[in-house]
Design a protein around this motif. Structure first.
Motif, mmCIF file in Angstrom:
data_model
loop_
_atom_site.group_PDB
_atom_site.id
_atom_site.type_symbol
_atom_site.label_atom_id
_atom_site.label_comp_id
_atom_site.label_asym_id
_atom_site.label_seq_id
_atom_site.Cartn_x
_atom_site.Cartn_y
_atom_site.Cartn_z
ATOM 1 N N ASP A 244 27.630 50.488 49.092
ATOM 2 C CA ASP A 244 26.847 50.984 47.952
ATOM 3 C C ASP A 244 27.765 51.348 46.791
ATOM 4 O O ASP A 244 27.500 51.006 45.629
ATOM 5 N N VAL A 245 28.841 52.070 47.094
ATOM 6 C CA VAL A 245 29.789 52.480 46.048
ATOM 7 C C VAL A 245 30.417 51.245 45.411
ATOM 8 O O VAL A 245 30.548 51.154 44.185
ATOM 9 N N ARG A 246 30.804 50.292 46.241
ATOM 10 C CA ARG A 246 31.382 49.054 45.730
ATOM 11 C C ARG A 246 30.419 48.363 44.776
ATOM 12 O O ARG A 246 30.802 47.884 43.705
ATOM 13 N N LEU B 139 32.031 48.945 28.752
ATOM 14 C CA LEU B 139 33.402 48.545 29.092
ATOM 15 C C LEU B 139 33.511 47.035 29.262
ATOM 16 O O LEU B 139 34.499 46.431 28.871
ATOM 17 N N ALA B 140 32.513 46.432 29.892
ATOM 18 C CA ALA B 140 32.411 44.979 30.074
ATOM 19 C C ALA B 140 33.683 44.344 30.611
ATOM 20 O O ALA B 140 34.196 43.388 30.033
ATOM 21 N N PRO B 141 34.218 44.831 31.738
ATOM 22 C CA PRO B 141 35.377 44.143 32.319
ATOM 23 C C PRO B 141 34.937 42.825 32.944
ATOM 24 O O PRO B 141 33.782 42.651 33.325
ATOM 25 N N SER B 142 35.865 41.886 33.043
ATOM 26 C CA SER B 142 35.555 40.617 33.696
ATOM 27 C C SER B 142 35.890 40.652 35.175
ATOM 28 O O SER B 142 35.502 39.732 35.909
ATOM 29 N N TYR B 143 36.582 41.686 35.602
ATOM 30 C CA TYR B 143 36.938 41.814 37.021
ATOM 31 C C TYR B 143 36.884 43.285 37.410
ATOM 32 O O TYR B 143 37.318 44.158 36.652
ATOM 33 N N VAL B 144 36.327 43.558 38.585
ATOM 34 C CA VAL B 144 36.266 44.919 39.119
ATOM 35 C C VAL B 144 36.638 44.854 40.593
ATOM 36 O O VAL B 144 36.157 43.986 41.320
ATOM 37 N N GLY B 145 37.495 45.747 41.031
ATOM 38 C CA GLY B 145 37.865 45.787 42.441
ATOM 39 C C GLY B 145 38.137 47.203 42.905
ATOM 40 O O GLY B 145 38.417 48.097 42.107
ATOM 41 N N ILE B 146 38.017 47.419 44.207
ATOM 42 C CA ILE B 146 38.328 48.702 44.822
ATOM 43 C C ILE B 146 39.270 48.461 45.989
ATOM 44 O O ILE B 146 39.057 47.548 46.790
ATOM 45 N N SER B 147 40.311 49.267 46.081
ATOM 46 C CA SER B 147 41.205 49.255 47.237
ATOM 47 C C SER B 147 41.275 50.674 47.768
ATOM 48 O O SER B 147 41.451 51.637 47.001
ATOM 49 N N LEU B 148 41.132 50.808 49.085
ATOM 50 C CA LEU B 148 41.123 52.131 49.718
ATOM 51 C C LEU B 148 42.357 52.302 50.585
ATOM 52 O O LEU B 148 42.857 51.339 51.184
ATOM 53 N N ARG C 123 48.430 51.984 54.296
ATOM 54 C CA ARG C 123 48.099 50.621 53.896
ATOM 55 C C ARG C 123 46.902 50.647 52.948
ATOM 56 O O ARG C 123 45.945 51.388 53.157
ATOM 57 N N MET C 124 46.975 49.835 51.888
ATOM 58 C CA MET C 124 45.872 49.688 50.954
ATOM 59 C C MET C 124 45.043 48.473 51.365
ATOM 60 O O MET C 124 45.579 47.390 51.617
ATOM 61 N N GLN C 125 43.730 48.666 51.439
ATOM 62 C CA GLN C 125 42.827 47.594 51.870
ATOM 63 C C GLN C 125 41.808 47.325 50.778
ATOM 64 O O GLN C 125 41.083 48.222 50.349
ATOM 65 N N ARG C 126 41.740 46.066 50.296
ATOM 66 C CA ARG C 126 40.746 45.716 49.293
ATOM 67 C C ARG C 126 39.367 45.689 49.923
ATOM 68 O O ARG C 126 39.171 45.158 51.014
ATOM 69 N N VAL C 127 38.388 46.277 49.227
ATOM 70 C CA VAL C 127 37.005 46.272 49.693
ATOM 71 C C VAL C 127 36.339 44.998 49.212
ATOM 72 O O VAL C 127 36.284 44.728 48.014
ATOM 73 N N ASP C 128 35.848 44.202 50.148
ATOM 74 C CA ASP C 128 35.194 42.945 49.776
ATOM 75 C C ASP C 128 33.966 43.223 48.920
ATOM 76 O O ASP C 128 33.225 44.181 49.156
ATOM 77 N N ASP C 129 33.745 42.356 47.920
ATOM 78 C CA ASP C 129 32.608 42.519 47.025
ATOM 79 C C ASP C 129 32.004 41.142 46.762
ATOM 80 O O ASP C 129 32.659 40.274 46.199
ATOM 81 N N PRO C 130 30.734 40.926 47.178
ATOM 82 C CA PRO C 130 30.106 39.621 46.947
ATOM 83 C C PRO C 130 30.054 39.236 45.474
ATOM 84 O O PRO C 130 30.043 38.053 45.140
ATOM 85 N N ALA C 131 30.021 40.228 44.587
ATOM 86 C CA ALA C 131 29.974 39.926 43.153
ATOM 87 C C ALA C 131 31.298 39.360 42.652
ATOM 88 O O ALA C 131 31.345 38.701 41.622
ATOM 89 N N PHE C 132 32.384 39.651 43.367
ATOM 90 C CA PHE C 132 33.702 39.148 43.014
ATOM 91 C C PHE C 132 34.295 38.514 44.268
ATOM 92 O O PHE C 132 35.070 39.142 44.980
#
Length: 620
Positions: A216-218, A229-238, A244-253
């Motif tokens: 949901d947060v992603r 803001l209109a960024p062309s890319y958005v990502g989250i790493s936890l 270790r940093m792990q990228r959260v998969d996002d179907p939109a990206f």
């Protein structure tokens, strides 16, 4: 001022007055030809019968000639002269007209290089002023031979200078109006941006409040692409275990270059914006590739280019003691980040971090609730001659628990020689919350205990014993239930004895597909007003190959249709699929009839296998 032979040279500092220079700039006039100014210069030449007419504006280091008529080359092309060649500077400094009959004999001007280079001999000039009376330059008439200027010449030149000054003042006014319009537009733009930022933050704060999972947060962070803001890319790493940093998969990206090792999972010490923001707990931003390249190794540079980004911002997701990760925004074009932009990104990252913390707590709660539910539900025993499967679906998707249950247990014989009995039950505690699940766990256990203590008693006696204990212990449990005893007969079949406490009727499907609805039932349990009434038992024979189907009302009862309609649909479905395996039957029933039921759902199927010999005993 007409020929003053004793005049001393004027000093130049007044030419550099800031207000005067700003006014010159505001006119917008340069050394380029200006049609209106050229027209006035031409009228000077014609009306005063002179070879040269000029509109001269005196700057700090030169005079420019936006209006010119009759000036020889190369000055006609340059339209500018150094101040050393300027007669008009004397008009500006004195803020008064100047008339010279023969500059070659003038004690101040005779050394001026404009005399031999431009051929200036006689000169008359009148000040050109702005709206405050400041002198910007001069309108002048020039002759290449000595000439005495008459008062008529001066009057004509003054009239033309007045018209020229009016044109200059109009240009100053238009410039000021344009400047005010620009200021207004800039202010309106700033206000619009401020409003959009406020709307973005308000929307973000509202949208993040209804998140319950990391996904949901992603998704909410991904929605930033449609904001101001209109960024062309958005990502989250936890930040996970072992730093270790792990990228959260996002179907939109969809995963691209960043989904490949080492970008999908990397050490906190990595030189990447997300790792830096998390490690140092600060926002990092790069307005262009040049600034990004200066701080990052070749691998990170390739990643940003593979993603098609030129500007990047990474903001930490603050936790109680340390950052729990970072959100990264990227743009396909260089971008200058205003302090308000960075503040907005930091604020949104704070909202996301709070939502992630809430999601973590909810996930922990859900996990505990699921474990509790599974602990309270039965692992169905293996019973010779029977094949069983059950499916449970809670109404409260947030808790993943509810108040329905199913159970199956082999009961002992008092003397060890009696016919073994399998007790099966389904029930429904009123309510769909964790509290209902807690009560359900106690009720199921108490019904099983009562059945164990009274193995030779009929189901009605077991239910009555449970109700007596529940009332005495003030359990405050109320609901419906079916308790059935399955006996293996001396022949090839089974006998089923049951008591129904207000629950939806069991269904028996014969091997040929004929359905029987066992509709006999009594009152619900847990209601003192009817507790004095006697419960009844019912009995039926079940032939091998038949199917017994027990369920709760969530499977057949819906707001938009009658209970009888739901029951008929279930009967029709079971008639079509009764020969399939019990596990498949319960899945088809729940998924086909109650995929989004507002109530808890239980489906429990028991297949009576063809006889393989009498005397088989259930394994406890």
């Amino acid at each position: 001022m007409i020929d003053e032979p004793g005049r001393e040279p004027f000093a130049y500092p007044s030419l550099c007055d800031p207000e005067r220079l700003r006014a010159l700039a505001r006119t917008g006039l340069t050394a380029d030809p200006d049609p209106e100014m050229d027209d006035i210069a031409e009228r000077v030449r014609r009306w005063l019968h002179v070879p040269i007419g000029l509109v001269s504006l005196v700057q700090a280091e030169q005079q420019i000639l936006p209006g010119m008529s009759g000036l020889p080359e190369p000055w006609a092309t340059k339209r500018a002269t150094p101040l050393s060649h300027s007669f008009c500077r004397e008009v500006v400094v004195a803020a008064a007209p100047l008339a010279v009959t023969d500059a070659r004999a003038d004690p101040v001007l005779r050394a001026n290089p404009a005399i031999p280079e431009l051929g200036i001999v006689a000169y008359v000039g009148v000040p050109l002023t702005d709206e405050d009376g400041g002198v910007l330059g001069a309108l002048c008439a020039i002759d290449t031979a000595p000439r005495r200027w008459t008062p008529t010449h001066l009057d004509v030149l003054r009239d033309l200078a007045r018209a020229c000054s009016t044109e200059l003042r109009l240009r100053l006014s238009r410039h000021d109006a344009d400047r005010e319009r620009t200021r207004r537009d800039e202010l309106e733009h700033a206000l619009r941006r401020s409003l959009e930022r406020s709307r973005t933050l308000l929307t973000a704060s509202q949208r993040f409040t209804d998140t319950s999972t990391v996904a949901d947060v992603r998704d909410r962070v991904g929605e930033l692409v449609s904001t101001e803001l209109a960024p062309s890319y958005v990502g989250i790493s936890l930040l996970g275990p072992n730093r270790r940093m792990q990228r959260v998969d996002d179907p939109a990206f969809p995963l691209g270059a960043e989904g490949l090792r080492p970008w999908a999972n990397y050490d906190l010490s990595a030189v990447l914006p997300t790792a830096t923001a998390t490690r140092e707990q600060r926002l990092v931003h790069y307005p262009d590739l040049r600034s990004f390249d200066a701080d990052h190794p070749p691998g990170a540079r390739r990643l940003v280019r593979d993603l098609g980004l030129q500007a990047v911002v990474a903001a930490p997701l603050p936790g109680d003691t340390h950052a729990v990760g970072a959100v990264v925004l990227g743009w396909a074009e260089p971008r200058t980040f205003a302090p308000s932009d960075l503040l907005m990104i930091t604020t949104i990252a704070g909202y996301a971090a709070q939502a992630l913390g809430r999601a973590e707590l909810l996930q922990h709660r859900t996990t505990v609730a699921e474990q509790l539910q599974q602990a309270m539900l039965t692992n169905l025993p293996e019973v010779p001659g029977l094949r069983m499967a059950a499916r449970y679906q809670p109404a409260d998707s947030r808790e993943h628990v509810g108040g329905d249950w199913y159970d199956a247990a082999a009961l002992p014989s008092r003397d060890g020689r009696g016919t073994p009995v399998l007790a099966v039950s389904v029930g429904d505690i009123i309510g769909h919350t964790l509290q209902a699940a807690t009560i359900m766990g106690q009720v199921r256990a108490m019904v099983r205990q009562a059945a164990w203590d009274l193995p030779d008693a009929p189901p009605s006696r077991t239910l009555t014993a449970f109700e007596t204990a529940s009332a005495g212990l003030h359990l405050d449990a109320a609901g419906t239930a079916v308790l059935a005893h399955l006996h293996r007969t001396a022949g090839p079949g089974w006998t089923m004895t049951w008591s129904n406490a207000g629950h939806p009727p069991p269904i028996v499907i014969a091997p040929d597909g004929r359905a029987r609805l066992l509709a006999e039932h009594d009152f619900l349990f847990g209601f003192p007003s009817v507790s004095s009434l006697l419960r009844r038992d019912h009995r039926t024979e079940i032939e091998p190959g038949s199917l017994l189907f027990l369920y709760s009302d969530g499977l057949v009862e819906h707001r938009d249709r009658d209970l009888d309609v739901g029951t008929d649909r279930l009967l029709a479905l079971l008639g079509r699929i009764h020969e399939r395996e019990p596990a498949e039957i319960v899945d088809l029933a729940v998924d086909g009839l109650a995929p989004d039921s507002p109530d808890d759902v239980v489906a429990f199927a028991v297949r009576f296998l063809p006889d393989r010999g009498a005397g088989a005993v259930p394994r406890r």
